[in-house]
Design a protein around this motif. Structure first.
Motif, short mmCIF file in Angstrom:
data_model
loop_
_atom_site.label_atom_id
_atom_site.label_comp_id
_atom_site.label_asym_id
_atom_site.label_seq_id
_atom_site.Cartn_x
_atom_site.Cartn_y
_atom_site.Cartn_z
N ALA A 151 -4.52 -16.06 26.12
CA ALA A 151 -5.27 -15.63 27.31
C ALA A 151 -4.83 -16.41 28.54
O ALA A 151 -4.67 -15.84 29.63
CB ALA A 151 -6.76 -15.81 27.08
N LEU A 152 -4.62 -17.70 28.37
CA LEU A 152 -4.17 -18.53 29.49
C LEU A 152 -2.80 -18.10 29.99
O LEU A 152 -2.55 -18.05 31.20
CB LEU A 152 -4.14 -20.00 29.06
CG LEU A 152 -3.79 -21.03 30.13
CD1 LEU A 152 -4.83 -21.01 31.23
CD2 LEU A 152 -3.68 -22.42 29.52
N THR A 153 -1.91 -17.75 29.06
CA THR A 153 -0.58 -17.28 29.44
C THR A 153 -0.66 -15.97 30.22
O THR A 153 0.04 -15.78 31.23
CB THR A 153 0.29 -17.08 28.19
OG1 THR A 153 0.37 -18.32 27.46
CG2 THR A 153 1.70 -16.64 28.57
N ILE A 154 -1.52 -15.07 29.78
CA ILE A 154 -1.69 -13.79 30.48
C ILE A 154 -2.22 -14.01 31.89
O ILE A 154 -1.79 -13.36 32.85
CB ILE A 154 -2.64 -12.88 29.68
CG1 ILE A 154 -1.99 -12.47 28.35
CG2 ILE A 154 -3.00 -11.63 30.49
CD1 ILE A 154 -2.90 -11.70 27.43
N VAL A 155 -3.16 -14.94 32.03
CA VAL A 155 -3.76 -15.20 33.34
C VAL A 155 -2.75 -15.84 34.30
O VAL A 155 -2.69 -15.49 35.49
CB VAL A 155 -5.00 -16.11 33.18
CG1 VAL A 155 -5.49 -16.60 34.53
CG2 VAL A 155 -6.11 -15.36 32.47
N ILE A 156 -1.96 -16.77 33.80
CA ILE A 156 -1.05 -17.53 34.65
C ILE A 156 0.24 -16.77 34.95
O ILE A 156 0.87 -16.96 35.99
CB ILE A 156 -0.71 -18.88 33.98
CG1 ILE A 156 -1.99 -19.73 33.85
CG2 ILE A 156 0.32 -19.65 34.79
CD1 ILE A 156 -2.63 -20.10 35.16
N SER A 157 0.65 -15.86 34.06
CA SER A 157 1.96 -15.21 34.18
C SER A 157 2.20 -14.52 35.52
O SER A 157 3.34 -14.55 36.03
CB SER A 157 2.16 -14.22 33.03
OG SER A 157 1.14 -13.23 33.02
N PRO A 158 1.19 -13.86 36.17
CA PRO A 158 1.48 -13.25 37.48
C PRO A 158 1.94 -14.25 38.53
O PRO A 158 2.70 -13.90 39.43
CB PRO A 158 0.14 -12.62 37.87
CG PRO A 158 -0.55 -12.38 36.58
CD PRO A 158 -0.16 -13.51 35.70
N LEU A 159 1.47 -15.51 38.43
CA LEU A 159 1.87 -16.52 39.39
C LEU A 159 3.32 -16.94 39.21
O LEU A 159 3.92 -17.51 40.13
CB LEU A 159 0.96 -17.76 39.26
CG LEU A 159 -0.53 -17.53 39.51
CD1 LEU A 159 -1.31 -18.80 39.23
CD2 LEU A 159 -0.77 -17.07 40.94
N LEU A 160 3.87 -16.67 38.03
CA LEU A 160 5.26 -17.06 37.73
C LEU A 160 6.24 -15.92 38.00
O LEU A 160 7.42 -16.07 37.75
CB LEU A 160 5.37 -17.50 36.27
CG LEU A 160 4.37 -18.58 35.81
CD1 LEU A 160 4.55 -18.88 34.33
CD2 LEU A 160 4.57 -19.85 36.63
N THR A 161 5.73 -14.80 38.50
CA THR A 161 6.56 -13.63 38.76
C THR A 161 6.73 -13.44 40.26
O THR A 161 5.80 -13.68 41.04
CB THR A 161 5.91 -12.37 38.16
OG1 THR A 161 5.58 -12.61 36.79
CG2 THR A 161 6.85 -11.18 38.25
N SER A 162 7.90 -13.01 40.67
CA SER A 162 8.14 -12.73 42.08
C SER A 162 7.16 -11.70 42.60
O SER A 162 6.85 -10.71 41.93
CB SER A 162 9.57 -12.22 42.27
OG SER A 162 9.74 -11.65 43.56
N VAL A 163 6.64 -11.93 43.81
CA VAL A 163 5.66 -11.02 44.38
C VAL A 163 6.24 -9.63 44.58
O VAL A 163 5.54 -8.62 44.40
CB VAL A 163 5.12 -11.59 45.72
CG1 VAL A 163 6.23 -11.75 46.73
CG2 VAL A 163 4.00 -10.73 46.26
#
Length: 285
Positions: free
Chosen positions: A100-112
């Motif tokens: 769940a933590l990975t799913i939540v954080i993953s958008p922040l690690l992706t180019s906008v």
């Protein structure tokens, strides 16, 4: 006495680089911005016309309130999806919590840009959502999921969800389970335990996360441009247009100062609410 003075100088010596850094990257640019906002233009004298234009030009103030409304919708979306997710993470085992933590954080690690283009493929007229709905017979024509407020709210909520989940999750973790067990042992149902014990104790994290999401949403720019097109206009978009196309640096600076002042008011109200909750806890104890 000399030892105490030496320690004070030592600690100020450690803190001084931080103050210098803040001065160079925040206070000095802010001062320049404030000075520019009071000028009429190149070679012009001091004036408040740029601030008056914010309230009287008939357009900017309505766009400002539209930006506030958009930020409130984004914040509401983050609360709606984020709080249950934080509650699930608190009760989940280590593996599920990590997933769940990975799913939540993953958008922040992706180019906008990559993230928004992906949403265009999902929510477009021929995207995955409309295709699935048509194949299932639920709709006859494509739904307008892009280039409107809904599309912008979805795109921004996707990435800002982490800023609400993490403070709420941290607040929930700090709750002693024995307090909830004590309430349950006295005959309270699970719903009563949540609303009378868990939720009130998690309010500091919820207020912090809500404030963070709202403040960030007030300044979001690229996602409304991509997912809202020319149909959703926010105050940061107006300021960008003033600088890029109209060369209205002074007016853009004034609008930025007004936006900053509004954000500071929101932060002040949030801090006051948190202190009041802590005071009520102390009185209750």
């Amino acid at each position: 006495m000399a030892l105490r003075t030496g320690r004070r100088i030592f600690w100020w010596g450690l803190i001084a680089p931080t103050f210098v850094l803040y001065a160079l990257i925040f206070f000095v640019p802010l001062g320049i911005l404030g000075s520019e906002s009071l000028h009429a233009g190149a070679g012009g004298g001091l004036t408040s016309a740029n601030y008056a234009a914010f309230f009287t030009d008939g357009v900017t103030l309505s766009i400002f309130w539209r930006t506030v409304r958009l930020s409130l919708l984004i914040t509401a979306g983050c609360i709606l999806f984020g709080y249950p997710l934080a509650l699930f993470m608190r009760r989940a085992g280590p593996v599920l919590r990590l997933v769940a933590l990975t799913i939540v954080i993953s958008p922040l690690l992706t180019s906008v840009v990559v993230r928004n283009v992906a949403w265009l493929l999902v929510l477009g007229r021929e995207g995955m959502v409309n295709a699935l709905l048509r194949q299932s017979g639920l709709i006859d024509g494509p739904l307008p999921l892009l280039y409107n407020t809904f599309g912008v709210v979805v795109g921004v909520t996707h990435v800002y969800l982490a800023f609400l989940v993490m403070p709420v999750f941290s607040s929930l973790l700090s709750i002693d389970p024995s307090v909830e067990d004590a309430a349950a042992s006295l005959g309270a149902s699970r719903t009563t335990v949540f609303w009378r014990v868990t939720f009130p104790l998690s309010l500091p994290g919820l207020i912090a996360g809500t404030t963070l999401v709202f403040v960030l949403s007030m300044g979001v720019y690229l996602t409304p441009v991509i997912m809202g097109g020319s149909f959703v206009t926010t105050l940061p978009m107006v300021m960008t247009d003033l600088v890029r196309n109209q060369f209205g640096w002074s007016r853009a600076a004034a609008f930025a100062i007004v936006l900053l002042a509004f954000i500071l008011i929101v932060l002040g109200l949030s801090s006051r609410a948190e202190k009041r909750i802590e005071r009520m806890r102390g009185e209750g104890a």
